[in-house]
Design a protein around this motif. Structure first.
Motif, short mmCIF file in Angstrom:
data_model
loop_
_atom_site.label_atom_id
_atom_site.label_comp_id
_atom_site.label_asym_id
_atom_site.label_seq_id
_atom_site.Cartn_x
_atom_site.Cartn_y
_atom_site.Cartn_z
N THR A 133 0.82 -1.21 0.00
CA THR A 133 0.00 0.00 0.00
C THR A 133 0.85 1.26 0.00
OG1 THR A 133 -0.15 -0.02 2.42
CG2 THR A 133 -1.90 -1.15 1.19
N SER A 134 2.09 1.17 0.49
CA SER A 134 2.94 2.37 0.59
C SER A 134 3.40 2.88 -0.76
CB SER A 134 4.16 2.07 1.47
OG SER A 134 5.00 1.10 0.86
N TYR A 135 3.23 2.09 -1.80
CA TYR A 135 3.69 2.53 -3.11
C TYR A 135 2.68 3.43 -3.82
CZ TYR A 135 7.50 -0.73 -2.54
OH TYR A 135 8.61 -1.37 -2.05
N PHE A 136 1.52 3.64 -3.18
CA PHE A 136 0.50 4.50 -3.77
C PHE A 136 -0.05 5.46 -2.71
CE2 PHE A 136 0.70 0.49 -6.03
CZ PHE A 136 0.90 0.91 -7.33
N THR A 137 -0.57 6.55 -3.15
CA THR A 137 -1.02 7.61 -2.25
C THR A 137 -2.41 7.31 -1.68
OG1 THR A 137 -2.07 8.86 -4.03
CG2 THR A 137 0.26 9.32 -3.60
N PRO A 138 -2.78 8.00 -0.58
CA PRO A 138 -4.15 7.86 -0.05
C PRO A 138 -5.20 8.21 -1.11
CG PRO A 138 -2.75 8.93 1.57
CD PRO A 138 -1.93 8.80 0.32
N THR A 139 -4.88 9.12 -2.00
CA THR A 139 -5.81 9.46 -3.08
C THR A 139 -6.16 8.23 -3.90
OG1 THR A 139 -4.90 11.70 -3.25
CG2 THR A 139 -6.12 10.88 -5.15
N PHE A 140 -5.16 7.40 -4.15
CA PHE A 140 -5.40 6.18 -4.93
C PHE A 140 -6.27 5.20 -4.16
CE2 PHE A 140 -4.27 1.77 -5.84
CZ PHE A 140 -4.46 1.71 -7.22
N TRP A 141 -5.89 4.92 -2.91
CA TRP A 141 -6.58 3.89 -2.14
C TRP A 141 -8.00 4.31 -1.74
CZ3 TRP A 141 -4.74 -0.59 -2.90
CH2 TRP A 141 -3.37 -0.81 -3.01
N SER A 142 -8.25 5.61 -1.65
CA SER A 142 -9.58 6.08 -1.25
C SER A 142 -10.56 6.15 -2.42
CB SER A 142 -9.48 7.46 -0.59
OG SER A 142 -8.97 8.42 -1.50
N ASN A 143 -10.05 5.92 -3.61
CA ASN A 143 -10.90 5.97 -4.80
C ASN A 143 -11.18 4.54 -5.28
OD1 ASN A 143 -11.94 6.19 -7.46
ND2 ASN A 143 -10.91 8.16 -7.76
N PRO A 144 -12.37 4.01 -5.05
CA PRO A 144 -12.67 2.61 -5.40
C PRO A 144 -12.44 2.28 -6.87
CG PRO A 144 -14.40 3.52 -4.02
CD PRO A 144 -13.51 4.67 -4.40
N SER A 145 -12.69 3.23 -7.74
CA SER A 145 -12.51 2.96 -9.17
C SER A 145 -11.04 2.74 -9.52
CB SER A 145 -13.08 4.11 -10.01
OG SER A 145 -12.35 5.31 -9.78
N LEU A 146 -10.15 3.22 -8.63
CA LEU A 146 -8.72 3.02 -8.85
C LEU A 146 -8.21 1.81 -8.08
CD1 LEU A 146 -7.43 6.71 -8.60
CD2 LEU A 146 -7.98 5.41 -10.66
N SER A 147 -8.51 1.76 -6.79
CA SER A 147 -7.97 0.69 -5.94
C SER A 147 -8.50 -0.68 -6.34
CB SER A 147 -8.29 0.97 -4.47
OG SER A 147 -9.68 1.07 -4.26
N LEU A 148 -9.66 -0.73 -6.95
CA LEU A 148 -10.23 -2.01 -7.37
C LEU A 148 -9.44 -2.66 -8.51
CD1 LEU A 148 -14.09 -1.41 -7.13
CD2 LEU A 148 -12.68 -2.98 -5.76
N THR A 149 -8.46 -1.94 -9.05
CA THR A 149 -7.63 -2.54 -10.09
C THR A 149 -6.87 -3.75 -9.57
OG1 THR A 149 -6.02 -2.03 -11.84
CG2 THR A 149 -5.57 -1.13 -9.66
N PHE A 150 -6.67 -3.80 -8.24
CA PHE A 150 -5.98 -4.94 -7.63
C PHE A 150 -6.94 -5.95 -7.00
CE2 PHE A 150 -2.69 -1.50 -7.11
CZ PHE A 150 -1.78 -2.03 -8.02
N ALA A 151 -8.23 -5.77 -7.22
CA ALA A 151 -9.24 -6.58 -6.52
C ALA A 151 -9.11 -8.08 -6.80
CB ALA A 151 -10.64 -6.10 -6.89
N ASP A 152 -8.81 -8.44 -8.02
CA ASP A 152 -8.80 -9.85 -8.40
C ASP A 152 -7.41 -10.45 -8.52
OD1 ASP A 152 -11.59 -9.85 -8.57
OD2 ASP A 152 -11.53 -9.08 -10.63
N ARG A 153 -6.43 -9.80 -7.93
CA ARG A 153 -5.07 -10.35 -7.99
C ARG A 153 -4.34 -10.12 -6.68
NH1 ARG A 153 -1.97 -5.86 -11.56
NH2 ARG A 153 -3.65 -4.35 -11.87
N LYS A 154 -3.49 -11.07 -6.35
CA LYS A 154 -2.68 -10.95 -5.15
C LYS A 154 -1.44 -10.14 -5.51
CE LYS A 154 -0.23 -13.55 -1.59
NZ LYS A 154 0.30 -14.88 -1.17
N ALA A 155 -1.59 -8.83 -5.38
CA ALA A 155 -0.54 -7.93 -5.84
C ALA A 155 0.61 -7.85 -4.84
CB ALA A 155 -1.12 -6.54 -6.08
#
Length: 359
Positions: free
Chosen positions: A214-236
């Motif tokens: 999670t530290s590789y991306f900003t709170p802006t990224f993680w707080s936006n579901p349309s962005l953070s869901l890009t990792f939803a189906d993979r063990k990133a």
């Protein structure tokens, strides 16, 4: 009186030289002022495969058989004046530990603003028998997409060349091992190049799933579901892009350069990460790569991105030492402040010292 006048003219000349603003070619002074020793020649073992002209694509010309052969190990690296000393050490380490060094084709990518002929001559002088080509990377193609990061060195357009290898290298090159310039190998690169990619994977690299992804991306990224869901189906998991095995045919077919650029364009609009070229790779590939044994990237030896403090090796065997981070071994050695592990890099340093020149 004449002597005084001459002294005054000399001082005026020196003031003019040192007060003149540096040009964008100043970095090439590194390659001009540094002299490198000639490396020994390395030969294939008897069981190395040979190359047949019949195998080669029609794109191949005369003596360029190896540059299109699937029997060759294709290695891609960036090449610039600032890191030329590291590149020379990396090349030497690859050749020295290879069982088939004459079957390695090096593909160097240099900035369009660099003095390519000077870089090419520098490599040729130290490695007269090396099979290599130098390709030009158009800085302007990526400069407009680069956002400032936590360390200015990460913002160099050439750092992003790895995202364009499928476009830069000849279409006949189907698989390549990408290496950063701040590393040395202590094992046969053919083992790494032979990493199975399965039926679908685009690339392979050592993964580090214990790192705080999670530290590789900003709170802006993680707080936006349309962005953070890009990792939803993979063990990133985090992986370091300084050592990768890439299937260029699959990359081209999937147009992955465009996918990376789309994330960079979004970053320009709404700051979703702080590092340079790594996060777009993570966004596109994390969780979908083939993991490589950690021995192939003992990374972080250059310390963090701020202070470059000394670090120890990670537990386990070692095939590749990587000085990722701020501290580079050649700089610390020159400053007489080396870290203990910098002694492992020093034997591959081809820099011609004043002592050697006098002997």
């Amino acid at each position: 009186m004449l002597r005084l006048l001459t002294l005054e003219l000399l001082l005026a000349f020196l003031v003019l030289i040192f007060s003149h603003p540096l040009t964008n070619n100043a970095a090439t002074a590194t390659a001009i002022t540094q002299q490198f020793k000639e490396a020994p020649q390395f030969y294939n073992s008897p069981d190395c495969p040979s190359f047949d002209q019949d195998e080669i694509d029609s794109e191949s010309d005369g003596d360029s058989t190896i540059f299109c052969s699937d029997k060759a190990v294709h290695v891609a690296m960036t090449l610039d004046a600032a890191y030329i000393r590291g590149s020379m050490a990396a090349v030497l380490s690859v050749l020295q530990h290879s069982s088939c060094p004459q079957n390695i084709a090096f593909h160097f990518v240099a900035s369009a603003s660099a003095n390519s002929s000077l870089l090419r001559n520098t490599i040729s002088s130290s490695f007269p028998y090396l099979k290599f080509r130098v390709y030009t990377f158009d800085d302007a193609s990526v400069s407009r997409l680069i956002s400032t990061s936590i360390r200015s060195a990460l913002d160099c357009p050439l750092n992003y060349a790895r995202s364009y290898l499928a476009n830069i290298l000849p279409i006949c090159v189907r698989r390549v091992v990408y290496l950063d310039s701040d590393l040395v190998l202590v094992d046969d690169i053919a083992k790494l190049a032979a990493t199975p990619l399965g039926e679908k994977s685009i690339l392979a690299a050592p993964e580090y799933c214990n790192a705080n992804f999670t530290s590789y991306f900003t709170p802006t990224f993680w707080s936006n579901p349309s962005l953070s869901l890009t990792f939803a189906d993979r063990k990133a998991c985090y992986f370091n892009t300084g050592v990768m095995v890439i299937d260029l045919n699959r990359w081209r077919a999937g147009d992955y350069t465009t996918k990376i650029e789309e994330w960079m364009e979004l970053q320009k609009r709404m700051r979703i990460y702080e590092l340079g070229s790594l996060p777009p790779f993570l966004l596109v590939f994390a969780g979908n790569i083939v993991p490589v044994d950690h021995r192939w990237n003992q990374h972080g030896l250059g310390g963090d991105n701020f202070r470059g403090l000394c670090r120890d090796l990670h537990p386990g065997p070692v095939s590749l030492l990587h000085w990722s981070g701020k501290g580079k071994p050649w700089a610390r050695l020159d400053a007489n402040r080396p870290c203990p592990l910098d002694a492992l890099w020093a034997p591959y340093d081809l820099l011609q010292t004043p002592f050697a020149l006098d002997s």
